[in-house]
Design a protein around this motif. Structure first.
Motif, PDB file in Angstrom:
ATOM      1  N   GLU A   1       0.857  -1.188   0.000  1.00  0.00           N
ATOM      2  CA  GLU A   1       0.000   0.000   0.000  1.00  0.00           C
ATOM      3  C   GLU A   1       0.893   1.238   0.000  1.00  0.00           C
ATOM      4  OE1 GLU A   1      -2.404  -0.263   3.466  1.00  0.00           O
ATOM      5  OE2 GLU A   1      -3.230  -2.218   2.952  1.00  0.00           O
ATOM      6  N   ARG A   2       0.432   2.285  -0.675  1.00  0.00           N
ATOM      7  CA  ARG A   2       1.238   3.507  -0.737  1.00  0.00           C
ATOM      8  C   ARG A   2       0.351   4.733  -0.618  1.00  0.00           C
ATOM      9  NH1 ARG A   2       4.433   3.868  -5.951  1.00  0.00           N
ATOM     10  NH2 ARG A   2       2.749   2.604  -6.846  1.00  0.00           N
ATOM     11  N   ASN A   3       0.907   5.758   0.034  1.00  0.00           N
ATOM     12  CA  ASN A   3       0.266   7.062   0.116  1.00  0.00           C
ATOM     13  C   ASN A   3       1.245   8.090  -0.428  1.00  0.00           C
ATOM     14  OD1 ASN A   3      -2.276   6.425   1.632  1.00  0.00           O
ATOM     15  ND2 ASN A   3      -0.784   5.695   3.137  1.00  0.00           N
ATOM     16  N   LEU A   4       0.829   8.830  -1.439  1.00  0.00           N
ATOM     17  CA  LEU A   4       1.697   9.789  -2.109  1.00  0.00           C
ATOM     18  C   LEU A   4       1.009  11.145  -2.197  1.00  0.00           C
ATOM     19  CD1 LEU A   4       2.617   7.470  -5.131  1.00  0.00           C
ATOM     20  CD2 LEU A   4       3.983   7.797  -3.077  1.00  0.00           C
ATOM     21  N   GLY A   5       1.802  12.181  -2.390  1.00  0.00           N
ATOM     22  CA  GLY A   5       1.247  13.508  -2.594  1.00  0.00           C
ATOM     23  C   GLY A   5       0.849  14.199  -1.298  1.00  0.00           C
ATOM     24  N   PRO A   6       0.445  15.457  -1.401  1.00  0.00           N
ATOM     25  CA  PRO A   6       0.105  16.252  -0.200  1.00  0.00           C
ATOM     26  C   PRO A   6      -1.135  15.721   0.518  1.00  0.00           C
ATOM     27  CG  PRO A   6      -0.450  17.447  -2.218  1.00  0.00           C
ATOM     28  CD  PRO A   6       0.320  16.245  -2.643  1.00  0.00           C
ATOM     29  N   GLU A   7      -1.044  15.624   1.843  1.00  0.00           N
ATOM     30  CA  GLU A   7      -2.165  15.116   2.626  1.00  0.00           C
ATOM     31  C   GLU A   7      -3.372  16.038   2.573  1.00  0.00           C
ATOM     32  OE1 GLU A   7      -1.268  13.901   6.591  1.00  0.00           O
ATOM     33  OE2 GLU A   7       0.677  13.048   6.047  1.00  0.00           O
ATOM     34  N   ASP A   8      -3.113  17.354   2.397  1.00  0.00           N
ATOM     35  CA  ASP A   8      -4.215  18.319   2.406  1.00  0.00           C
ATOM     36  C   ASP A   8      -4.689  18.689   1.007  1.00  0.00           C
ATOM     37  OD1 ASP A   8      -1.929  19.626   1.639  1.00  0.00           O
ATOM     38  OD2 ASP A   8      -2.251  21.395   2.907  1.00  0.00           O
TER      39      ASP A   8
ATOM     40  N   ALA B   1       2.677  14.143  -8.191  1.00  0.00           N
ATOM     41  CA  ALA B   1       3.506  15.300  -8.545  1.00  0.00           C
ATOM     42  C   ALA B   1       2.661  16.476  -9.026  1.00  0.00           C
ATOM     43  CB  ALA B   1       4.520  14.907  -9.616  1.00  0.00           C
ATOM     44  N   LYS B   2       1.458  16.189  -9.508  1.00  0.00           N
ATOM     45  CA  LYS B   2       0.556  17.248  -9.961  1.00  0.00           C
ATOM     46  C   LYS B   2      -0.316  17.789  -8.832  1.00  0.00           C
ATOM     47  CE  LYS B   2      -1.436  16.830 -14.003  1.00  0.00           C
ATOM     48  NZ  LYS B   2      -0.792  17.893 -14.808  1.00  0.00           N
ATOM     49  N   GLY B   3      -0.078  17.295  -7.606  1.00  0.00           N
ATOM     50  CA  GLY B   3      -0.780  17.844  -6.457  1.00  0.00           C
ATOM     51  C   GLY B   3      -1.925  17.012  -5.921  1.00  0.00           C
ATOM     52  N   TRP B   4      -2.127  15.822  -6.468  1.00  0.00           N
ATOM     53  CA  TRP B   4      -3.184  14.958  -5.975  1.00  0.00           C
ATOM     54  C   TRP B   4      -2.693  14.142  -4.773  1.00  0.00           C
ATOM     55  CZ3 TRP B   4      -8.208  14.344  -7.865  1.00  0.00           C
ATOM     56  CH2 TRP B   4      -8.496  15.047  -9.037  1.00  0.00           C
ATOM     57  N   ARG B   5      -3.593  13.857  -3.865  1.00  0.00           N
ATOM     58  CA  ARG B   5      -3.315  12.882  -2.826  1.00  0.00           C
ATOM     59  C   ARG B   5      -3.594  11.521  -3.439  1.00  0.00           C
ATOM     60  NH1 ARG B   5      -0.138  11.694   1.366  1.00  0.00           N
ATOM     61  NH2 ARG B   5      -1.170  10.455   2.991  1.00  0.00           N
ATOM     62  N   VAL B   6      -2.635  10.642  -3.408  1.00  0.00           N
ATOM     63  CA  VAL B   6      -2.752   9.354  -4.086  1.00  0.00           C
ATOM     64  C   VAL B   6      -2.711   8.225  -3.062  1.00  0.00           C
ATOM     65  CG1 VAL B   6      -1.599   7.746  -5.656  1.00  0.00           C
ATOM     66  CG2 VAL B   6      -1.789  10.171  -6.266  1.00  0.00           C
ATOM     67  N   ARG B   7      -3.665   7.334  -3.200  1.00  0.00           N
ATOM     68  CA  ARG B   7      -3.714   6.139  -2.367  1.00  0.00           C
ATOM     69  C   ARG B   7      -3.691   4.919  -3.286  1.00  0.00           C
ATOM     70  NH1 ARG B   7      -2.822   3.154   2.209  1.00  0.00           N
ATOM     71  NH2 ARG B   7      -4.485   1.626   2.554  1.00  0.00           N
ATOM     72  N   VAL B   8      -2.645   4.100  -3.160  1.00  0.00           N
ATOM     73  CA  VAL B   8      -2.550   2.849  -3.906  1.00  0.00           C
ATOM     74  C   VAL B   8      -2.885   1.739  -2.922  1.00  0.00           C
ATOM     75  CG1 VAL B   8      -1.104   1.353  -5.315  1.00  0.00           C
ATOM     76  CG2 VAL B   8      -0.722   3.834  -5.355  1.00  0.00           C
TER      77      VAL B   8
ATOM     78  N   PRO C   1      -6.915  19.005  -2.242  1.00  0.00           N
ATOM     79  CA  PRO C   1      -8.380  18.992  -2.393  1.00  0.00           C
ATOM     80  C   PRO C   1      -8.894  17.725  -3.066  1.00  0.00           C
ATOM     81  CG  PRO C   1      -7.359  20.503  -3.968  1.00  0.00           C
ATOM     82  CD  PRO C   1      -6.285  20.088  -3.024  1.00  0.00           C
ATOM     83  N   GLY C   2      -8.065  17.125  -3.922  1.00  0.00           N
ATOM     84  CA  GLY C   2      -8.496  15.934  -4.647  1.00  0.00           C
ATOM     85  C   GLY C   2      -7.655  14.721  -4.308  1.00  0.00           C
ATOM     86  N   ALA C   3      -8.291  13.555  -4.326  1.00  0.00           N
ATOM     87  CA  ALA C   3      -7.592  12.299  -4.047  1.00  0.00           C
ATOM     88  C   ALA C   3      -7.903  11.275  -5.133  1.00  0.00           C
ATOM     89  CB  ALA C   3      -8.004  11.750  -2.683  1.00  0.00           C
ATOM     90  N   VAL C   4      -6.931  10.432  -5.404  1.00  0.00           N
ATOM     91  CA  VAL C   4      -7.091   9.359  -6.395  1.00  0.00           C
ATOM     92  C   VAL C   4      -6.827   8.030  -5.710  1.00  0.00           C
ATOM     93  CG1 VAL C   4      -6.311   8.390  -8.590  1.00  0.00           C
ATOM     94  CG2 VAL C   4      -6.320  10.873  -8.263  1.00  0.00           C
ATOM     95  N   LEU C   5      -7.762   7.104  -5.870  1.00  0.00           N
ATOM     96  CA  LEU C   5      -7.602   5.754  -5.340  1.00  0.00           C
ATOM     97  C   LEU C   5      -7.311   4.808  -6.494  1.00  0.00           C
ATOM     98  CD1 LEU C   5      -7.823   3.665  -3.015  1.00  0.00           C
ATOM     99  CD2 LEU C   5     -10.259   3.456  -3.585  1.00  0.00           C
ATOM    100  N   PHE C   6      -6.171   4.109  -6.423  1.00  0.00           N
ATOM    101  CA  PHE C   6      -5.798   3.137  -7.440  1.00  0.00           C
ATOM    102  C   PHE C   6      -6.230   1.741  -6.986  1.00  0.00           C
ATOM    103  CE2 PHE C   6      -3.153   6.648  -8.735  1.00  0.00           C
ATOM    104  CZ  PHE C   6      -3.035   6.493 -10.113  1.00  0.00           C
ATOM    105  N   VAL C   7      -7.006   1.073  -7.839  1.00  0.00           N
ATOM    106  CA  VAL C   7      -7.543  -0.252  -7.530  1.00  0.00           C
ATOM    107  C   VAL C   7      -7.007  -1.244  -8.557  1.00  0.00           C
ATOM    108  CG1 VAL C   7      -9.619  -1.580  -7.019  1.00  0.00           C
ATOM    109  CG2 VAL C   7      -9.649   0.922  -6.753  1.00  0.00           C
ATOM    110  N   HIS C   8      -6.110  -2.125  -8.129  1.00  0.00           N
ATOM    111  CA  HIS C   8      -5.445  -3.048  -9.061  1.00  0.00           C
ATOM    112  C   HIS C   8      -6.350  -4.214  -9.426  1.00  0.00           C
ATOM    113  CE1 HIS C   8      -4.708  -6.144  -6.005  1.00  0.00           C
ATOM    114  NE2 HIS C   8      -4.367  -5.169  -5.171  1.00  0.00           N
ATOM    115  N   GLY C   9      -5.836  -5.074 -10.287  1.00  0.00           N
ATOM    116  CA  GLY C   9      -6.617  -6.168 -10.820  1.00  0.00           C
ATOM    117  C   GLY C   9      -6.422  -7.495 -10.113  1.00  0.00           C
ATOM    118  N   PHE C  10      -7.069  -8.523 -10.652  1.00  0.00           N
ATOM    119  CA  PHE C  10      -7.059  -9.873 -10.108  1.00  0.00           C
ATOM    120  C   PHE C  10      -5.655 -10.471 -10.124  1.00  0.00           C
ATOM    121  CE2 PHE C  10      -7.536 -14.490 -11.103  1.00  0.00           C
ATOM    122  CZ  PHE C  10      -8.061 -14.881  -9.878  1.00  0.00           C
ATOM    123  N   ALA C  11      -5.189 -10.921  -8.963  1.00  0.00           N
ATOM    124  CA  ALA C  11      -3.861 -11.524  -8.773  1.00  0.00           C
ATOM    125  C   ALA C  11      -2.735 -10.548  -9.042  1.00  0.00           C
ATOM    126  CB  ALA C  11      -3.692 -12.767  -9.650  1.00  0.00           C
TER     127      ALA C  11
END
Length: 324
Positions: free
Chosen positions: A65-72, A99-106, A74-84
């Motif tokens: 699991e990874r958390n990237l980008g600024p915690e504050d 890097a473009k300013g999104w909070r990213v959650r993998v 305004p926008g967040a992106v959740l990455f949902v991987h595939g089967f296996a």
């Protein structure tokens, strides 16, 4: 002979030919199926031991699991991987959006990134609940949330968007059904169900990592062996995602990215799902130099730019009006 009789005669002939072809295919496949049924489960463990892992967590490198980008942000992106699969199946897209300013959650889906033995008894409900939980957590902290899925992650993102509000979904090589070929003899879904009865395990490995750019195969993290019963679970999940009742509730902006040459996730099923989605802001892009792992294949740069542009539009349209 009347026309209706001719049509019936033709259908009967076609049916007999189809049954003969199926019998021939089963006879040819019998030695392989027998060999698979004799695969002892202890062969799974050596493949597990060879996988590079984090020494502290035991999670496969690239699947954490990874958390990237600024915690504050305004926008967040959740990455949902595939089967296996794993989070690294998105290539460098998470870092680019951070890097473009999104909070990213993998995220790491249940049963993934550890051992296929952990995947064996995971249910479709557990997978969906995990994505719903991650999405709700991001919604509590950020003004707008976008889901980016790959393969089964696309089906899970669709089911999530049909249940709770999100600001957009990106569906890359999304799974709404298995790709069929005339020479399969019968539908791949049926082969999957037959295989689940015959053998507990199926080999995947790099040989069946569906990406045209060969040098990418060794970089894509996935299980070497897959429990066959989870293939049946995957079929059910895709059917639920491709149900008109689900798709009619997807009203957020949608970006679908697919290849007509996707050997795993059916392009026809994906296009059907796309057309049935209720969103009035949706776009389908075809990248036909690529295969199923579309974030890693020959069109990877164009795919990344398309996702970035989509997220930029979400951010702009979701931003509050400037103060006067």
């Amino acid at each position: 002979m009347s026309q209706p009789e001719a049509v019936c005669r033709h259908a009967e002939t076609k049916g007999r030919r189809g049954r003969r072809l199926l019998i021939i295919l089963l006879l040819l496949a019998a030695p392989l199926l027998l060999a698979c049924s004799m695969i002892p489960s202890f062969l799974i463990d050596p493949a597990d031991r060879r996988a590079p892992r984090d020494s502290a967590t035991g999670v496969m490198l690239g699947a954490e699991e990874r958390n990237l980008g600024p915690e504050d942000a305004p926008g967040a992106v959740l990455f949902v991987h595939g089967f296996a699969g794993a989070g690294n199946n998105f290539n460098e897209l998470p870092e680019r959006l951070a890097a473009k300013g999104w909070r990213v959650r993998v995220m790491r889906l249940p049963g993934h990134g550890t051992s296929p033995r952990d995947l064996e008894n995971v249910t479709a409900g557990e997978l969906l609940d995990a994505v719903l939980s991650e999405t709700k957590a991001l919604r509590e902290k950020h003004a707008h949330v976008v889901l980016v899925g790959h393969s089964m992650g696309g089906a899970l993102s669709t089911l999530t968007a049909a249940q709770i509000p999100v600001d957009g979904i990106v569906l890359g090589g999304a799974y709404f059904g298995m790709t069929d070929r005339w020479y399969y003899g019968m539908k791949p879904e049926r082969w999957t169900k037959v295989g689940s009865v015959i053998s507990r395990w199926a080999y995947k490995g790099r040989l069946f990592t569906q990406v045209n750019r060969k040098e990418a195969k060794k970089q894509i993290v996935s299980y070497t062996w897959i429990p066959t019963k989870t293939g049946v679970m995957l079929i059910d999940l895709g059917r639920r995602a491709n149900d008109i009742g689900t798709l009619s509730r997807v009203t957020c902006p949608v970006l679908m990215i697919h290849s007509h040459g996707d050997i795993a996730a059916s392009p026809k099923a994906a296009e059907h799902a796309f057309k049935a989605m209720a969103s009035d802001k949706k776009r389908l892009l075809w990248f036909d130099r690529s295969n199923h792992h579309i974030y890693w294949d020959y069109d990877a740069e164009a795919v990344a730019k398309a996702v970035e542009a989509f997220c930029d539009q979400i951010e702009t349209s979701s931003s509050p009006p400037p103060e006067r």
